[in-house]
Design a protein around this motif. Structure first.
Motif, short mmCIF file in Angstrom:
data_model
loop_
_atom_site.label_atom_id
_atom_site.label_comp_id
_atom_site.label_asym_id
_atom_site.label_seq_id
_atom_site.Cartn_x
_atom_site.Cartn_y
_atom_site.Cartn_z
N ALA A 135 -4.08 11.31 -5.46
CA ALA A 135 -2.63 11.16 -5.37
C ALA A 135 -2.13 11.38 -3.95
O ALA A 135 -1.28 10.64 -3.43
CB ALA A 135 -1.94 12.12 -6.34
N GLN A 136 -2.69 12.42 -3.30
CA GLN A 136 -2.28 12.68 -1.92
C GLN A 136 -2.68 11.53 -0.99
O GLN A 136 -1.92 11.14 -0.09
CB GLN A 136 -2.90 14.00 -1.44
N SER A 137 -3.91 11.02 -1.22
CA SER A 137 -4.35 9.89 -0.39
C SER A 137 -3.47 8.66 -0.63
O SER A 137 -3.09 7.95 0.32
CB SER A 137 -5.81 9.55 -0.68
N LEU A 138 -3.09 8.44 -1.91
CA LEU A 138 -2.19 7.32 -2.20
C LEU A 138 -0.84 7.52 -1.54
O LEU A 138 -0.26 6.59 -0.95
CB LEU A 138 -2.02 7.15 -3.72
N GLN A 139 -0.31 8.75 -1.63
CA GLN A 139 0.97 9.04 -0.98
C GLN A 139 0.89 8.86 0.53
O GLN A 139 1.81 8.32 1.16
CB GLN A 139 1.42 10.46 -1.33
N PHE A 140 -0.21 9.36 1.09
CA PHE A 140 -0.36 9.23 2.55
C PHE A 140 -0.47 7.76 2.97
O PHE A 140 0.16 7.33 3.95
CB PHE A 140 -1.61 10.00 2.99
N ARG A 141 -1.23 6.99 2.21
CA ARG A 141 -1.35 5.56 2.52
C ARG A 141 -0.03 4.83 2.32
O ARG A 141 0.35 3.97 3.13
CB ARG A 141 -2.44 4.93 1.65
N ALA A 142 0.68 5.20 1.21
CA ALA A 142 2.00 4.59 1.00
C ALA A 142 2.96 4.96 2.12
O ALA A 142 3.75 4.13 2.59
CB ALA A 142 2.56 5.03 -0.35
N TRP A 143 2.87 6.23 2.57
CA TRP A 143 3.75 6.66 3.67
C TRP A 143 3.41 5.91 4.95
O TRP A 143 4.31 5.50 5.71
CB TRP A 143 3.61 8.16 3.88
N LEU A 144 2.10 5.72 5.20
CA LEU A 144 1.69 4.96 6.39
C LEU A 144 2.18 3.52 6.31
O LEU A 144 2.70 2.96 7.30
CB LEU A 144 0.16 4.99 6.53
N GLN A 145 2.03 2.92 5.11
CA GLN A 145 2.51 1.54 4.95
C GLN A 145 4.02 1.45 5.12
O GLN A 145 4.55 0.54 5.77
CB GLN A 145 2.11 1.00 3.57
N TRP A 146 4.74 2.45 4.53
CA TRP A 146 6.21 2.46 4.69
C TRP A 146 6.59 2.64 6.16
O TRP A 146 7.55 2.01 6.64
CB TRP A 146 6.79 3.59 3.85
N ARG A 147 5.83 3.51 6.86
CA ARG A 147 6.12 3.74 8.29
C ARG A 147 5.88 2.46 9.08
O ARG A 147 6.69 2.09 9.95
CB ARG A 147 5.22 4.86 8.79
N GLU A 148 4.77 1.77 8.78
CA GLU A 148 4.51 0.51 9.48
C GLU A 148 5.60 -0.51 9.21
O GLU A 148 6.07 -1.19 10.13
CB GLU A 148 3.15 -0.06 9.05
N LEU A 149 6.00 -0.61 7.91
CA LEU A 149 7.07 -1.55 7.58
C LEU A 149 8.39 -1.16 8.25
O LEU A 149 9.17 -2.03 8.69
CB LEU A 149 7.26 -1.61 6.06
N TYR A 150 8.66 0.14 8.32
CA TYR A 150 9.90 0.59 8.95
C TYR A 150 9.91 0.26 10.45
O TYR A 150 10.90 -0.26 10.99
CB TYR A 150 10.05 2.10 8.74
N PHE A 151 8.77 0.57 11.11
CA PHE A 151 8.69 0.22 12.54
C PHE A 151 8.76 -1.29 12.74
O PHE A 151 9.39 -1.77 13.70
CB PHE A 151 7.39 0.76 13.14
N TYR A 152 8.14 -2.04 11.83
CA TYR A 152 8.18 -3.51 11.94
C TYR A 152 9.60 -4.03 11.75
O TYR A 152 10.08 -4.90 12.49
CB TYR A 152 7.25 -4.12 10.90
N SER A 153 10.33 -3.45 10.76
CA SER A 153 11.73 -3.87 10.54
C SER A 153 12.60 -3.49 11.72
O SER A 153 13.49 -4.27 12.14
CB SER A 153 12.27 -3.24 9.25
N GLN A 154 12.35 -2.27 12.30
CA GLN A 154 13.12 -1.88 13.48
C GLN A 154 12.85 -2.81 14.66
O GLN A 154 13.79 -3.21 15.37
CB GLN A 154 12.76 -0.43 13.87
N SER A 155 11.58 -3.16 14.86
CA SER A 155 11.27 -4.09 15.96
C SER A 155 11.88 -5.46 15.70
O SER A 155 12.39 -6.11 16.63
CB SER A 155 9.75 -4.20 16.12
N GLU A 156 11.86 -5.88 14.41
CA GLU A 156 12.47 -7.18 14.08
C GLU A 156 13.96 -7.15 14.33
O GLU A 156 14.55 -8.12 14.85
CB GLU A 156 12.18 -7.54 12.62
#
Length: 280
Positions: A135-156
């Motif tokens: 569960a922690q690994s899933l949360q961490f991966r989801a958080w990493l994916q959300w962070r990547e998407l957030y940075f990508y949306s900010q750059s966009e």
């Protein structure tokens, strides 16, 4: 006549000026419609590019979501396989324990049962820890994916704001260039209109002067023709009078000659008559 020519020039110049003003208005309306059509085409192109970009984003998001789902399913499948292997091992251990209990005595069976109980307890703890870690690994991966998407949306968003500002600056520069071109064209048109007016005035003056010269020449010719005709009429009258006089003189001379001839004829006749009478 000069006043009449001036009035005609004023009327023609007013009509020409009204025609040029109407033409400039028509050209201005055409330019405005062309400019609006050009702006609409630019807006439509920008909107189409934005729609294509949004569609690409949606497609990438769908691919990312499908990939995340596949990764989640893969991780769950791996965890389930691990769990099945653990259960199989547990069932194997339970079967071995039962067989050993059947072969051994109660003490050995008690020890085995305690060991099995301890193994079950430790297996449960391990399962709980594995689930927590998963569960922690899933949360961490989801958080990493959300962070990547957030940075990508900010750059966009930053790229979109930069593109909008660049488009606005480009539009302002283009409008300024078009306005400067319109001013220069208007000045050139004004100068050309002034030159055309001066040329038109000079041409009208030349035409009026040439017409005046032609009229003056025609009048001179008419006056000369009238004088020539009067001279010819006077000469004709003199010639007729001279002819009449000469005819009268000739007639008088002919009459005199006829009378002289008749007198001479009478004299001859008288001479011959006298001679005949003398001979008789």
């Amino acid at each position: 006549r000069c006043f009449y020519d001036q009035k005609i020039l004023q009327k023609t110049f007013g009509q020409w000026k009204e025609w040029t003003v109407c033409r400039e208005r028509k050209l201005g309306l055409r330019a405005e419609s062309h400019y609006r059509h050009f702006l609409c085409s630019l807006v439509f192109r920008a909107w189409r590019a934005y729609a294509c970009q949004q569609q690409g984003k949606r497609s990438r998001l769908c691919v990312a979501e499908s990939h995340a789902k596949k990764q989640k399913l893969l991780r769950t499948w791996q965890c389930w396989l691990v769990y099945v292997d653990v259960q199989r091992t547990k069932h194997g251990l339970q079967a071995v324990a039962l067989a050993f209990r059947e072969r051994s005595c109660l003490r050995v069976s008690w020890a085995v049962w305690r060991r099995q109980h301890y193994q079950k307890h430790t297996g449960r703890k391990m399962n709980i820890l594995a689930l927590q870690h998963w569960a922690q690994s899933l949360q961490f991966r989801a958080w990493l994916q959300w962070r990547e998407l957030y940075f990508y949306s900010q750059s966009e968003k930053q790229n979109e704001t930069r593109a909008v500002t660049h488009h606005r600056h480009w539009e302002l520069r283009r409008c300024l260039g078009a306005w400067l071109g319109y001013l220069s064209l208007h000045r050139v048109k004004k100068h050309q209109n002034e030159l055309a007016q001066e040329l038109h005035r000079s041409q009208m003056l030349r035409r009026c002067f040439s017409n005046w010269q032609l009229l003056l020449e025609c009048r001179r010719r008419i006056d000369a023709h009238q004088k020539d005709s009067e001279k010819q009429a006077a000469l004709r009258a003199v010639f007729a009078h001279w002819k009449h006089y000469t005819l009268c003189v000739e007639e008088s001379q002919q009459c005199e000659l006829a009378e002289e001839h008749y007198r001479l004829h009478l004299l001859v006749l008288q001479k011959f008559w006298n001679r005949w009478k003398s001979r008789l």
